[in-house]
Design an enzyme around this catalytic site. Sequence first.
Site, PDB file in Angstrom:
ATOM      1  N   GLU A 264      11.018  -8.066 -25.318  1.00 19.47           N
ATOM      2  CA  GLU A 264       9.647  -8.569 -25.369  1.00 19.47           C
ATOM      3  C   GLU A 264       8.945  -8.411 -26.715  1.00 19.47           C
ATOM      4  O   GLU A 264       8.175  -9.279 -27.117  1.00 19.47           O
ATOM      5  CB  GLU A 264       8.810  -7.858 -24.289  1.00 19.47           C
ATOM      6  CG  GLU A 264       9.257  -8.144 -22.872  1.00 19.47           C
ATOM      7  CD  GLU A 264       9.025  -9.589 -22.464  1.00 19.47           C
ATOM      8  OE1 GLU A 264       7.959 -10.131 -22.806  1.00 19.47           O
ATOM      9  OE2 GLU A 264       9.918 -10.176 -21.847  1.00 19.47           O
TER      10      GLU A 264
ATOM     11  N   SER B 158       4.674  13.936  40.117  1.00 22.23           N
ATOM     12  CA  SER B 158       4.698  15.390  40.324  1.00 22.23           C
ATOM     13  C   SER B 158       4.776  16.189  39.036  1.00 22.23           C
ATOM     14  O   SER B 158       4.598  17.412  39.067  1.00 22.23           O
ATOM     15  CB  SER B 158       5.882  15.763  41.222  1.00 22.23           C
ATOM     16  OG  SER B 158       5.695  15.255  42.526  1.00 22.23           O
TER      17      SER B 158
END
Length: 836
Positions: A90, A487
Amino acid sequence: MRFMVRFLGFLFAAGTVVFLVGVAAAAGLIWHFSKDLPDYSQLQDYEPPVMTRVHAADGSLVGEYARERRLYLPIQAVPKLVINAFLAAEDKNFYEHGGIDFTGMARAAVVYAQNFGSNRRPQGASTITQQVAKNFLLTNEVSFARKIKEALLAMRIERTYSKDRILELYLNEIYLGSGAYGIAAASLVYFDKSVNELTVADAAYLAALPKMPGSLHPIRNRDRAIERRNYVIDRLLENGWIKQADADKARKDPLTIASRNTGAHIFAGEYFAEEVRRDIFERYGEKKLYEGGLSVRTTLDPKVQVMARKAMVAGLVRYDQEQGYRGAVSKLDISGDWGVKLADIKSLSDISPWRMAVVLETSDQSARIGFQPARELGGAVSKERQTGLITLDGVKWARAMSGNGRGKTPTSVAQVLQPGDVIYADPLFKEGNPVEGQYRLEQLPEVSGAMVAMDPNTGRVLAMVGGFSFDQSQFNRATQAYRQPGSSFKPIVYSSALDNGYTPSTQVVDAPIEIDQGQGGQVWRPENFSNGKYQGPTTLRNALRLSLNTVTVRLAQDVGMPLISEYAKRFGVYDELPNYLSYALGAGETTAMRMVTAYSMIANGGRRVKPTLIDRIQDRYGHTIFKHDARECRGCEAPDGWKNQSEPQLVDRREQVLDTMTAYQVTSMLEGVVQAGTATVLKEVGKPIAGKTGTTNEAKDAWFVGFSPDLAVAIYMGYDKPRPLGKGNAATGGHLAAPIAKDFMKLALADKPATPFKIPAGIKLVRVDSKTGMRASPGDGGRTIMEAFKPGTAPPDNYSVIGVADADGRSMSPSQSGGQPDAGSFIIRPGTGSLY
């Protein structure tokens, strides 16, 4: 001569005028574009959107959440190789120029002139600083005005910030394709590596991406991607940043891209990860979740999670296959390339080792199947075709379903499978070992359920299974499904009684009972599961062990539903419990998470626990913003080091939900359920375990909730749209849910010592008759047990029965009356020997 002098003077004057006009124009231009330049000082406090990462208790990655997949790296943490690769690609003069590369600009101008009128995009000459200005402060508009602003901002940024700071902003902001922003995220997405693990070829490919990430896709545009990668390698060599040998090797390296999961990263952890995501969203909101860069350490134990899923899935599949074979998932035309056609059929991705397959041919003894091929990163179907065999052993379970139940066991594979059937297959095991090339027919279960495993001392959720497959249904049945616990709610009823004067030896009559519901309601006649069999006078211990409904209803009558409702709320099982006796039998709806939390409070001695999936959360700067463990540690901070001071002390200020001695009494009674009650299958675990099964009306849900000293678990099984699971014992919690708990706890507790439950100070163990609950006499023999009593309570030595009389009106003992009093309500009051 004079003419030449005048001409040169004219040229100088004209040049001076042109120069001054040019300077004035340039100054005006700069002034014009400087008026509305963005405020570049905001870069000082730049906080980019950063992904939130969620980790398990052992540090392994659970999930990532982000709009922009980014991990922020300070420049000091970026390897020199990676920096040089991006500079080579770059801006090789980055550390020399002042923000603008005039040589590059001249080159771009020449190219622009050459291409003028060709509609080609102008070549860029932007430095890294200019790209920072564009990415952070401007738009992507292609115009001279934007380039001028970009250049002006670049020069100002260079005067304000250091080169390293500018490069740090650039490397963390750039988009590198595949949803990855910044080099840290791109390194993980493309190579599943940290930046420190990148090779020269890896770094060069990443550095090639900023200009055209879409055009350099590693699969769709592989040749172009390699060409651009090699260009960056050449620039690295040209600048002297790598050696010739490194460059030669990097050019030859294949462009190999890792296939990285973007969902839950721990197998079987999808429900857990989604629950954590929802929790963070509710705490901090959407922006913080997807952009805040949070680091979340969860309570998930990956090993326990795999164990939980294995046990739960096996239980669901076992039950479902007992109901019979429902047929193929789909039908497929297998002419031509069946692999491409099969790849288009959606299969579940989280049920490994199951794989989708198509039946290619069948015979009496086997069927040849072809497996669904994988899709490559670019979406293309792999050309590889894998096949296997399903033998008769692999289909013996697949009895056809009919209106009267299941049919006969298949005697040939062709009775079950036909060419073109799309099915699921699983490796066939014999004597614990896989049989090479052979598979077993599987089917996705219709029944579902949930499991939650928790540390009962802290409330940390170690594992969570919210259903058979998250890919099939994201509905989390562990936290979102409200089901009747049946239960398994009874221990809350018994806790309220024991906490208010009753003992495990308190006797209540087990006999038919009628409840007038008033206001025109029907008379309610609760029954035991035993179909009309009653025990007569029985202790609370035996009533819980045998899950006697009539005893629980009588106890609830005597204790009072308002008190039971208060305890249910205290334990967190229900927010509000209606004052109807049926709710004492678990008729209300709650979740597996709530049930395991309630049982954890019994297991830990009555201390409140808050269930949590998260240990702590840190923000992007490492500051802790949430911590589950709120206990105070006195002496943990030692600013002057160790000087033989007292050991640090943890101060536990959690609410005492249940008396410690009551908690132990209930635990002891629940141990009896495992040892000789409805959950005896868990005896196989070989460790101290307490728990309770539950079966709802019409057997629509089957439960087991229980615990060891260090592990609590809640399991339920049922259809999402409730319907009976079956009839009789085959559809009870003891038959369906308890075996799943057994399989899980055998794995989870395999390496744990057989530590007994801790007996709190003050509890007195007294030998009693296990049937009557009275103090044992020398002749009682093997019918005696050690029962836990609180100070001031003791088992009765004898009692007389009030309300049960012989023909002469004399009071009778239970032995005289055959243990079967009439249908009235009979209870031995705490501390007395009288039967009511």
